[in-house]
Design a protein around this motif. Sequence first.
Motif, PDB file in Angstrom:
ATOM      1  N   SER A  79      -4.831  29.221  14.372  1.00 31.77           N
ATOM      2  CA  SER A  79      -3.911  28.111  14.134  1.00 31.77           C
ATOM      3  C   SER A  79      -4.678  26.921  13.592  1.00 31.77           C
TER       4      SER A  79
ATOM      5  N   LYS B 188       0.064  15.111  18.010  1.00 28.00           N
ATOM      6  CA  LYS B 188      -1.353  15.282  18.334  1.00 28.00           C
ATOM      7  C   LYS B 188      -1.842  14.024  19.054  1.00 28.00           C
TER       8      LYS B 188
ATOM      9  N   LYS C  98       1.724  22.567  12.619  1.00 23.44           N
ATOM     10  CA  LYS C  98       0.787  23.608  13.020  1.00 23.44           C
ATOM     11  C   LYS C  98       1.121  24.856  12.222  1.00 23.44           C
TER      12      LYS C  98
ATOM     13  N   THR D 291      -2.497  19.078  21.243  1.00 25.03           N
ATOM     14  CA  THR D 291      -1.136  18.945  20.728  1.00 25.03           C
ATOM     15  C   THR D 291      -0.160  19.183  21.878  1.00 25.03           C
TER      16      THR D 291
ATOM     17  N   THR E   7       6.720  22.236  13.502  1.00 28.71           N
ATOM     18  CA  THR E   7       6.612  20.800  13.218  1.00 28.71           C
ATOM     19  C   THR E   7       7.150  19.970  14.384  1.00 28.71           C
TER      20      THR E   7
ATOM     21  N   ILE F  54       2.353  15.673  12.167  1.00 28.30           N
ATOM     22  CA  ILE F  54       1.513  16.857  11.974  1.00 28.30           C
ATOM     23  C   ILE F  54       2.346  18.131  11.938  1.00 28.30           C
TER      24      ILE F  54
ATOM     25  N   GLU G 223       5.514  19.365  17.153  1.00 30.05           N
ATOM     26  CA  GLU G 223       4.457  18.859  18.028  1.00 30.05           C
ATOM     27  C   GLU G 223       3.829  17.566  17.511  1.00 30.05           C
TER      28      GLU G 223
ATOM     29  N   VAL H 282      -4.027  22.657  12.368  1.00 27.69           N
ATOM     30  CA  VAL H 282      -3.118  21.513  12.290  1.00 27.69           C
ATOM     31  C   VAL H 282      -3.360  20.828  10.953  1.00 27.69           C
TER      32      VAL H 282
END
Lengths: 423, 423
Positions: free
Chosen positions: A387, A267, A347, A314, A263, A345, A265, A389
Amino acid sequence: MGLVVQKYGGSSVADAEGIKRVAKRVVEAKKNGNQVVVVVSAMGDTTDELIDLAQEVSPIPSGREFDMLLTAGERISMALLAMAIKNLGHEAQSFTGSQAGVITDSVHNKARIIDVTPGRIKTSVDEGNIAIVAGFQGVSQDKKDITTLGRGGSDTTAVALAAALNADVCEIYTDVDGVFTADPRVVKKARKIDWISFEDMLELASSGSKVLLHRCVEYARRYNIPIHVRSSFSGLKGTWVSNEPQGDQPMEQAIISGVAHDTSEAKVTVVGVPDKPGEAARIFRAIADSEVNIDMVVQNVSAASTGLTDISFTLPKAEGRKAVAALEKTRAAVGFDSLRYDDQIAKISLVGAGMKTNPGVTATFFEALSNAGVNIELISTSEIRISVVTRADDVNEAVRAVHTAFGLDTDSDEAVVYGGTGR
Amino acid sequence: MGLVVQKYGGSSVADAEGIKRVAKRVVEAKKNGNQVVVVVSAMGDTTDELIDLAQEVSPIPSGREFDMLLTAGERISMALLAMAIKNLGHEAQSFTGSQAGVITDSVHNKARIIDVTPGRIKTSVDEGNIAIVAGFQGVSQDKKDITTLGRGGSDTTAVALAAALNADVCEIYTDVDGVFTADPRVVKKARKIDWISFEDMLELASSGSKVLLHRCVEYARRYNIPIHVRSSFSGLKGTWVSNEPQGDQPMEQAIISGVAHDTSEAKVTVVGVPDKPGEAARIFRAIADSEVNIDMVVQNVSAASTGLTDISFTLPKAEGRKAVAALEKTRAAVGFDSLRYDDQIAKISLVGAGMKTNPGVTATFFEALSNAGVNIELISTSEIRISVVTRADDVNEAVRAVHTAFGLDTDSDEAVVYGGTGR
């Protein structure tokens, strides 16, 4: 038996009691007939206290002097650990990074190890001593200045020394029992992984798993040093990270190693980019020139009607402002419409070498998220990782749903053990 | 102008404010056109805190590891000072004792300096930097282990570096304005000494004056390095310690430099020693073999009737138990009657090269004590010093009486200044 490198983090040596507990464990390894080299971090909050002091005297502490300051932390913990071991009747000698031969480049605060020449460490253990080495620090090759290795530096010191000393194993002691199939704070039924390959561990580390940093695993993989991640508070076996399973470990790798989430990161979406050669390159050159590290990059096909496409990526939240500023400068040259910045966001990544040969994995993953009512905003895959988001608010539910869907849940009785009675 | 070595003690760099104040003063010396090398001690209570930590993990911390631990203290203060100086817009680099070329023997916790090879310091100041050097520490010649110099080690580092760099002056900054004719806490009218010879300073230091330690003054005398002792809190001139008066200082030395006192010693009397050759030697060999340092030794003529004499000596209180134990073992061989141990004593010393050519000094000294009602228990003299032992309770009155008798009192208006506005 062999040569063991053990690494203890700051939480394991947070106070005198912790240091004495670590000393006992080190002596135990020695009594088992091993030559023992111990890499130690600074005690608990020492580093933070030193950083506070630095900021009191200077708003922008200099790289060289900042490293000189911070390295006092390991000097304290390693000397105390050596004393505690001697107090148990065993010989111990502590060594700074420089004395241990950890040679780095000159990039202060985040130096890279160039070479390790552990002559003094070798002599010390050959003479029967337990050698204690300061983690996180080295000496620059050209100027002979003290350097620090940056985040996760002590783990890297341990692996690098293990490689240079041709150690049998590098044991990374921490405050959890090992690497889990998901973060046990989020997934109560997360299971400790007995063995994981370097490749899967690298993917987990770059997907948000915090037990081992990517850099340290990469180093271990390059020199083929088995890592044993385990708790300094319990006597339990932890997680082995290596090329091949060790001893009584399962010979076949699980299809899925684990679920990681991140958490940290944000975007960025560049909206309305003309879909012609060179535009994406221009955008990412601007980002690179501002020294921002990006993670996922996603571009979908352009709408035929407009000839415009959107590019999303990201990046660490902390670098968001820098990236947006760099992009704004290229707006005229690239000719995009607008920028969107979103730091709410998360991931979620599924990692496992088995997904290469199990075609249903992607479908199961998306179904699990869908059934949990989690919307997917971006998708990115590698050979052994998927992965997505999502909204930050959905992260815990998403991780739990995926963990259950892949049969990773354990009986809650066997769940994470903190502390313990020692073996 | 020249090359100045400045030394700041732990009380001058006790916190971030202190470090910033020292940084300003260092920069001032640089702005005056000097090359500046700064030797710095550990911040305020750091050393005590590290000692406490050591004792928590081990009742008898090892020499080598204890030195490794303690040297973290200067590493912190020197890095912070370098940052604070850089924050003022001047270039600074900090160096450990090892980096500064302070080579010592291998006697941990009280190493002696064997050589100083300050190549990196020279290069650093020649490049325009202010060089900050960790006091109190060095590296052993044979094993390349970190060593500490023991009590007063930072002053010695400063003088040794000044000698090796051929500095013009070694400035020792402390929390008092200089060397006084007596301890200002005892004698309100004590006067700051403008200049004192190495010889008189050596006698004061070994008689209980705590501003400079004997070891540091001895080093400065051997290499003829003028020392300027001054306050880091005021901008006042302090006390010059050198072979010859400097600049506008009085060309002729005062008859008496000052009165020192010492309440850290105890007195041992060996009663009823047979007065024949070899007995005193036997007693002091026993003391020496137990590694006890003694100070004054007094033996009077023996009583003709008994052929027995008494021998008294003083020694640090902390070593009293060891000395008495060593002596008890020799009782049979020496054949003395009994031992007396007395730790309620004080030593008062009058120091001054002028007493060599002023025959009335001894008489005035004893008259002053007598008029003050102070009883003299032991007397010992050197060429430029008279010391007496009295009851500990009498010490303050005795010092004041002697100070007044030799005309050392100043007008109280000019008395000691702590703090100040800087220049």
